[in-house]
Write a protein that holds these residues in place. Structure first.
Motif, PDB file in Angstrom:
ATOM      1  N   GLY A  52       0.932  -1.161   0.135  1.00 15.49           N
ATOM      2  CA  GLY A  52       0.071   0.008  -0.129  1.00 15.49           C
ATOM      3  C   GLY A  52       0.974   1.238   0.124  1.00 15.49           C
ATOM      4  O   GLY A  52       0.776   2.179  -0.801  1.00 15.49           O
ATOM      5  N   ARG A  53       1.918   1.367   0.895  1.00 15.41           N
ATOM      6  CA  ARG A  53       2.834   2.527   0.656  1.00 15.41           C
ATOM      7  C   ARG A  53       3.495   2.466  -0.400  1.00 15.41           C
ATOM      8  O   ARG A  53       3.629   3.735  -0.831  1.00 15.41           O
ATOM      9  CB  ARG A  53       3.731   2.274   2.092  1.00 15.41           C
ATOM     10  CG  ARG A  53       3.144   2.258   3.503  1.00 15.41           C
ATOM     11  CD  ARG A  53       3.157   3.436   4.013  1.00 15.41           C
ATOM     12  NE  ARG A  53       4.354   4.110   4.354  1.00 15.41           N
ATOM     13  CZ  ARG A  53       4.278   5.283   4.750  1.00 15.41           C
ATOM     14  NH1 ARG A  53       3.213   5.932   5.265  1.00 15.41           N
ATOM     15  NH2 ARG A  53       5.542   5.897   5.266  1.00 15.41           N
ATOM     16  N   VAL A  54       3.806   1.410  -1.071  1.00 16.20           N
ATOM     17  CA  VAL A  54       4.729   1.631  -2.453  1.00 16.20           C
ATOM     18  C   VAL A  54       3.798   1.973  -3.339  1.00 16.20           C
ATOM     19  O   VAL A  54       4.079   3.031  -4.082  1.00 16.20           O
ATOM     20  CB  VAL A  54       5.188   0.463  -2.716  1.00 16.20           C
ATOM     21  CG1 VAL A  54       5.659   0.282  -4.142  1.00 16.20           C
ATOM     22  CG2 VAL A  54       6.244  -0.207  -1.890  1.00 16.20           C
ATOM     23  N   CYS A  59      -3.424  11.078   0.059  1.00 15.53           N
ATOM     24  CA  CYS A  59      -3.830   9.985   0.382  1.00 15.53           C
ATOM     25  C   CYS A  59      -2.941   9.520   1.702  1.00 15.53           C
ATOM     26  O   CYS A  59      -1.732  10.062   1.668  1.00 15.53           O
ATOM     27  CB  CYS A  59      -3.779   8.754  -0.550  1.00 15.53           C
ATOM     28  SG  CYS A  59      -2.172   8.877  -1.508  1.00 15.53           S
ATOM     29  N   HIS A  60      -3.311   8.533   2.604  1.00 12.57           N
ATOM     30  CA  HIS A  60      -2.670   8.029   3.890  1.00 12.57           C
ATOM     31  C   HIS A  60      -2.757   6.460   3.566  1.00 12.57           C
ATOM     32  O   HIS A  60      -3.508   6.027   3.177  1.00 12.57           O
ATOM     33  CB  HIS A  60      -3.280   8.418   4.811  1.00 12.57           C
ATOM     34  CG  HIS A  60      -3.022   7.958   6.239  1.00 12.57           C
ATOM     35  ND1 HIS A  60      -1.937   7.757   6.808  1.00 12.57           N
ATOM     36  CD2 HIS A  60      -3.594   6.616   6.511  1.00 12.57           C
ATOM     37  CE1 HIS A  60      -1.705   6.785   7.985  1.00 12.57           C
ATOM     38  NE2 HIS A  60      -2.652   6.199   7.822  1.00 12.57           N
ATOM     39  N   GLY A  61      -1.632   5.883   3.975  1.00 13.70           N
ATOM     40  CA  GLY A  61      -1.597   4.716   4.161  1.00 13.70           C
ATOM     41  C   GLY A  61      -0.660   4.262   5.272  1.00 13.70           C
ATOM     42  O   GLY A  61       0.061   4.717   5.738  1.00 13.70           O
ATOM     43  N   SER A  62      -1.083   3.151   6.023  1.00 14.16           N
ATOM     44  CA  SER A  62      -0.493   2.674   7.592  1.00 14.16           C
ATOM     45  C   SER A  62       0.947   2.404   7.215  1.00 14.16           C
ATOM     46  O   SER A  62       1.241   1.801   6.328  1.00 14.16           O
ATOM     47  CB  SER A  62      -1.105   1.651   8.135  1.00 14.16           C
ATOM     48  OG  SER A  62      -2.529   1.649   8.008  1.00 14.16           O
ATOM     49  N   ASP A  63       1.924   2.871   8.091  1.00 14.44           N
ATOM     50  CA  ASP A  63       3.142   2.537   7.935  1.00 14.44           C
ATOM     51  C   ASP A  63       3.766   1.212   8.415  1.00 14.44           C
ATOM     52  O   ASP A  63       5.059   0.946   8.299  1.00 14.44           O
ATOM     53  CB  ASP A  63       4.085   3.754   8.669  1.00 14.44           C
ATOM     54  CG  ASP A  63       3.890   4.058   9.966  1.00 14.44           C
ATOM     55  OD1 ASP A  63       3.422   3.237  10.705  1.00 14.44           O
ATOM     56  OD2 ASP A  63       4.218   5.337  10.437  1.00 14.44           O
ATOM     57  N   SER A  64       2.844   0.533   9.378  1.00 13.89           N
ATOM     58  CA  SER A  64       3.346  -0.775   9.952  1.00 13.89           C
ATOM     59  C   SER A  64       2.102  -1.471  10.134  1.00 13.89           C
ATOM     60  O   SER A  64       1.077  -0.920  10.212  1.00 13.89           O
ATOM     61  CB  SER A  64       4.237  -0.682  11.014  1.00 13.89           C
ATOM     62  OG  SER A  64       3.428  -0.181  12.027  1.00 13.89           O
TER      63      SER A  64
HETATM   64 MG    MG Z   1       2.402   8.366   8.124  1.00 11.08          MG
END
Ligand code: MG
Ligand code: GTP
Length: 148
Positions: free
Chosen positions: A84-86, A114-119
């Motif tokens: 998702g982060r990629v 946009c936002h995506g969880s980082d872990s």
């Molecule tokens: Mg963040």
């Protein structure tokens, strides 16, 4: 399967990018397990971004995020958090590769769509914060075409 919290920020909603962003996650093979449009309060957003509360940009970030509705989503699939982060691209859109959401649609770090969880840990916290009612359980018939 892993789940991640993805959110289309107020600028993404205003600019009519809800469809294109959802399409990318669908096309990649992720499964949508929660979705809602919500105009969040500053208090709720302060909880969401509590790790950043000491940053100089924090008040501006909360004001921007509370300026209009966001689309809150949970997507499920292989390595959902990292992938998702990629797909979102780097935090600063000027450093985001073309082909990523920010790299295709954004220019400013304070308006990065946009936002995506980082872990996996923050994904769990964010899903609980935005979807206290829980996510939706269902089977997709295409799963064997997407996963080995
Ligand atoms: Mg963040
Ligand atoms: P999110 O997916 O939104 O959490 O972004 P991120 O994980 O890539 O970055 P981070 O959590 O560090 O920052 C959260 C958000 O704060 C970013 O997405 C930006 O919108 C904003 N932000 C981060 N750094 C800056 C900055 O230096 N200036 C400004 N104006 N905003 C920033």
């Amino acid at each position: 399967k892993e789940q991640t919290y993805i959110m289309i920020k107020p600028d993404g909603v205003q600019r009519g990018l809800v469809g294109p962003i959802i399409s990318r996650f669908e096309a990649r093979g992720f499964k949508l397990v929660a979705l809602k449009l919500v105009h969040a309060t500053p208090e709720h957003l302060q909880k969401h971004y509590e790790d950043l509360k000491e940053k100089s940009f924090f008040p501006g970030l909360i004001k921007y995020m509370a300026s209009g509705p966001v689309v809150a989503m949970v997507w499920e699939g292989l390595d959902a958090v990292k992938t998702g982060r990629v797909m979102l691209g780097a935090t600063n859109p000027l450093a985001s590769a073309p082909g990523t959401i920010r790299g295709d649609y954004a220019l400013a770090v304070g308006r990065n769509i946009c936002h995506g969880s980082d872990s996996v840990d923050s994904a769990k916290k964010e899903i609980a914060l935005w979807f206290p009612e829980g996510i939706v359980q269902y089977n997709t018939l295409l799963a064997p075409m997407i996963f080995e």
